[in-house]
Structure formats: structure tokens, C-alpha cells
Write a protein that holds these residues in place. Structure first.
Motif, PDB file in Angstrom:
ATOM      1  N   VAL A  18      -3.952 -34.090  16.583  1.00 23.06           N
ATOM      2  CA  VAL A  18      -3.405 -33.721  17.882  1.00 23.06           C
ATOM      3  C   VAL A  18      -3.823 -34.814  18.861  1.00 23.06           C
ATOM      4  O   VAL A  18      -5.009 -34.991  19.138  1.00 23.06           O
ATOM      5  N   VAL A  19      -2.839 -35.556  19.347  1.00 25.18           N
ATOM      6  CA  VAL A  19      -3.113 -36.746  20.169  1.00 25.18           C
ATOM      7  C   VAL A  19      -2.353 -36.636  21.488  1.00 25.18           C
ATOM      8  O   VAL A  19      -1.165 -36.306  21.505  1.00 25.18           O
ATOM      9  N   ILE A  20      -3.047 -36.921  22.573  1.00 24.57           N
ATOM     10  CA  ILE A  20      -2.434 -36.921  23.898  1.00 24.57           C
ATOM     11  C   ILE A  20      -2.684 -38.270  24.547  1.00 24.57           C
ATOM     12  O   ILE A  20      -3.837 -38.672  24.742  1.00 24.57           O
ATOM     13  N   HIS A  21      -1.609 -39.003  24.832  1.00 22.40           N
ATOM     14  CA  HIS A  21      -1.708 -40.318  25.480  1.00 22.40           C
ATOM     15  C   HIS A  21      -2.692 -41.220  24.732  1.00 22.40           C
ATOM     16  O   HIS A  21      -3.599 -41.813  25.334  1.00 22.40           O
ATOM     17  N   ASP A  22      -2.540 -41.269  23.422  1.00 21.05           N
ATOM     18  CA  ASP A  22      -3.359 -42.106  22.541  1.00 21.05           C
ATOM     19  C   ASP A  22      -4.824 -41.672  22.487  1.00 21.05           C
ATOM     20  O   ASP A  22      -5.660 -42.379  21.924  1.00 21.05           O
ATOM     21  N   VAL A  23      -5.142 -40.513  23.054  1.00 19.98           N
ATOM     22  CA  VAL A  23      -6.502 -39.966  22.971  1.00 19.98           C
ATOM     23  C   VAL A  23      -6.493 -38.848  21.930  1.00 19.98           C
ATOM     24  O   VAL A  23      -5.714 -37.890  22.042  1.00 19.98           O
ATOM     25  N   VAL A  24      -7.324 -38.959  20.901  1.00 21.13           N
ATOM     26  CA  VAL A  24      -7.364 -37.964  19.824  1.00 21.13           C
ATOM     27  C   VAL A  24      -8.134 -36.735  20.302  1.00 21.13           C
ATOM     28  O   VAL A  24      -9.331 -36.807  20.575  1.00 21.13           O
ATOM     29  N   LEU A  25      -7.421 -35.626  20.415  1.00 23.56           N
ATOM     30  CA  LEU A  25      -8.064 -34.372  20.810  1.00 23.56           C
ATOM     31  C   LEU A  25      -8.688 -33.685  19.602  1.00 23.56           C
ATOM     32  O   LEU A  25      -9.824 -33.213  19.648  1.00 23.56           O
ATOM     33  N   VAL A  26      -7.927 -33.640  18.486  1.00 23.70           N
ATOM     34  CA  VAL A  26      -8.419 -33.031  17.241  1.00 23.70           C
ATOM     35  C   VAL A  26      -7.875 -33.820  16.062  1.00 23.70           C
ATOM     36  O   VAL A  26      -6.706 -34.221  16.065  1.00 23.70           O
ATOM     37  N   GLU A  27      -8.730 -34.039  15.073  1.00 24.67           N
ATOM     38  CA  GLU A  27      -8.286 -34.599  13.798  1.00 24.67           C
ATOM     39  C   GLU A  27      -9.019 -33.845  12.704  1.00 24.67           C
ATOM     40  O   GLU A  27     -10.255 -33.851  12.657  1.00 24.67           O
ATOM     41  N   LEU A  28      -8.270 -33.187  11.845  1.00 21.42           N
ATOM     42  CA  LEU A  28      -8.868 -32.281  10.860  1.00 21.42           C
ATOM     43  C   LEU A  28      -8.268 -32.505   9.491  1.00 21.42           C
ATOM     44  O   LEU A  28      -7.052 -32.645   9.346  1.00 21.42           O
ATOM     45  N   ASP A  29      -9.115 -32.539   8.465  1.00 24.33           N
ATOM     46  CA  ASP A  29      -8.687 -32.671   7.069  1.00 24.33           C
ATOM     47  C   ASP A  29      -8.847 -31.323   6.363  1.00 24.33           C
ATOM     48  O   ASP A  29      -9.787 -30.573   6.640  1.00 24.33           O
ATOM     49  N   GLY A  30      -7.942 -31.039   5.427  1.00 23.86           N
ATOM     50  CA  GLY A  30      -8.047 -29.810   4.660  1.00 23.86           C
ATOM     51  C   GLY A  30      -7.160 -29.855   3.432  1.00 23.86           C
ATOM     52  O   GLY A  30      -6.232 -30.665   3.356  1.00 23.86           O
ATOM     53  N   PRO A  31      -7.423 -28.972   2.469  1.00 28.20           N
ATOM     54  CA  PRO A  31      -6.644 -28.963   1.221  1.00 28.20           C
ATOM     55  C   PRO A  31      -5.308 -28.248   1.330  1.00 28.20           C
ATOM     56  O   PRO A  31      -4.463 -28.377   0.450  1.00 28.20           O
ATOM     57  N   ASP A  32      -5.108 -27.491   2.401  1.00 21.17           N
ATOM     58  CA  ASP A  32      -3.874 -26.719   2.561  1.00 21.17           C
ATOM     59  C   ASP A  32      -3.221 -27.103   3.880  1.00 21.17           C
ATOM     60  O   ASP A  32      -3.853 -27.058   4.943  1.00 21.17           O
ATOM     61  N   ALA A  33      -1.943 -27.484   3.829  1.00 23.04           N
ATOM     62  CA  ALA A  33      -1.249 -27.980   5.023  1.00 23.04           C
ATOM     63  C   ALA A  33      -1.154 -26.914   6.110  1.00 23.04           C
ATOM     64  O   ALA A  33      -1.422 -27.185   7.289  1.00 23.04           O
ATOM     65  N   ALA A  34      -0.766 -25.697   5.730  1.00 21.01           N
ATOM     66  CA  ALA A  34      -0.574 -24.635   6.725  1.00 21.01           C
ATOM     67  C   ALA A  34      -1.891 -24.233   7.378  1.00 21.01           C
ATOM     68  O   ALA A  34      -1.972 -24.063   8.601  1.00 21.01           O
TER      69      ALA A  34
END
Length: 225
Positions: A146-162
Motif C-alpha cells: 500500500v503506497v501513497i505518493h511513493d511512500v510505503v504505508l504497508v508492505e506485507l508478505d504471506g502465503p495466501d493472496a486473499a
């Protein structure tokens, strides 16, 4: 909602796993489900409204709902298809859950939709909620950003897309709620207003020029007459 019932009732703890992938998938689901339940409970307290269907939008492992169905079937068979045992399970496990969450007015909203509404109201044009599929030595994972104006608000990895998408969107909403000033990085509303003002000025200038040309043509015609 059977998968959610399986976790909330504690039945999932008795599931015997046949593969590491299944265990990882169910652990990820339980983590996302528990986080969503806490958030739904807090919002219900704040709004004074009944709690919503917090599992809505999550990718539920079929094995958990299969466990609940299998238990109901086993109770029926063990009692020679007398419904007393299955009825007792329904009354003590399923019914309280349905009474608490599954009502016509309790339909939940996916946090990704709520997140989009936040930025639509802000008129943000530089908002990105994207997912990337990764494959590392045959192990598939997903990264939601989740990026706003090139600023990363959230970046999350997981095994399930949903589940990863649901959790990342919820984390983004929580982050914005905890730091309302973060949205000051977005100046899209001002830019849109400037563009609209410039467009109106250009339109007025064109009309003025057209009127001047027309008046000049009329003056030239009059001079000829």
C-alpha cells in the motif's frame, strides 16, 4: 463461516496435519482471523453497533469447514441417525456464533474497500494497493503493498493472496487511524483544484480571444460598408 466457527470454538486445535503447507496455510488464516475479530470487536464498541462478520473477505481453508461438517456427520452416525447429538452441537457451538454475527445488518466490509473510500474522499491520484506473486524455489508467496505518493504505508508478505490482501488493508487503515497527519503527503486535491482553475482560465481566454476576433471582423465589415 464454518472455518471461522472451527477456529473460534477451538476445534481447529485438534486437526491433525498431513503436510507443512496445510499447517502454514491454516496458521496464516488463524492469525488473520483473530486480528480481524479484535478489530471488529473494537469497532463495535466504538460505534455501539453489533459486531460484524469479521471473516468476510478472507480466503478460508476448506479443511476447517470440512472438520465441522465431519463432526456433525459423525454425531449423526454414532447415534444411528438420531439428531440429538448433532442438535446439541448446533445449539452449543454453531447457534451462539450465528446469533452473534450472522444477522442481516451485520454484513462486513472488506478493509480494502474501506481503504479505497478513504483515498477517494481525499481525491488521491497517487494511491497504489498492489499485489505481487513471488516464487522462491517452488514456494509461492505474495507481497501486498500500500503506497501513497511513493511512500510505503504497508508492505506485507504471506502465503495466501486473499489473507495477505485483507491483513495489509486492515493494517493500512489502522496506521492511518493512528497517524491522521500521514495523509498530509497527499496534495492531490490542491493539484486538482489548480488544474480546474487553469482549465477555466484557458477556456475564458479562448472565449475572450474568439470574441475579440469576432468584434474585429465586424468592425472591418462596417468600415467597408
Amino acid at each position: 463461516p464454518l472455518s471461522a466457527i472451527c477456529v473460534e470454538s477451538g476445534l481447529a486445535k485438534h486437526l491433525i496435519y498431513g503436510s507443512t503447507d496445510l499447517r502454514r496455510k491454516i496458521d496464516a488464516f488463524e492469525g488473520a482471523l483473530n486480528a480481524a475479530r479484535v478489530v471488529a470487536g473494537e469497532r463495535a464498541k466504538q460505534s455501539g453497533q453489533p459486531p460484524r462478520e469479521y471473516w468476510s473477505g478472507l480466503s478460508t481453508p476448506k479443511e476447517l469447514s470440512d472438520l465441522v461438517e465431519a463432526l456433525l456427520g459423525a454425531l449423526l452416525m454414532s447415534e444411528d441417525f438420531d439428531s440429538c447429538g448433532a442438535r446439541a452441537m448446533f445449539d452449543n457451538v454453531l447457534k451462539p456464533f450465528f446469533d452473534r454475527y450472522s444477522r442481516p445488518d451485520s454484513t462486513g466490509e472488506h478493509p480494502a474497500n474501506a481503504l479505497s473510500v478513504v483515498f477517494q474522499k481525499r481525491k488521491c491520484e497517487w494511491f497504489r494497493n498492489s499485489i505481487q506473486e513471488n516464487n522462491n524455489k517452488g514456494v509461492k508467496t505474495y507481497t501486498r503493498s500500500v503506497v501513497i505518493h511513493d511512500v510505503v504505508l504497508v508492505e506485507l508478505d504471506g502465503p495466501d493472496a486473499a489473507i495477505t490482501s485483507f491483513t495489509a488493508a486492515q493494517m493500512a487503515l489502522d496506521a492511518l487511524a493512528g497517524d491522521p497527519g500521514f495523509l498530509s503527503v497527499c496534495d492531490c486535491a490542491e493539484r486538482i483544484a489548480e488544474r480546474r482553475q487553469t482549465a477555466q482560465a484557458n477556456k475564458y481566454e479562448k472565449r475572450t480571444m474568439a470574441r475579440m476576433v469576432e468584434e474585429q471582423d465586424v468592425a472591418e465589415v462596417d468600415s467597408l460598408i
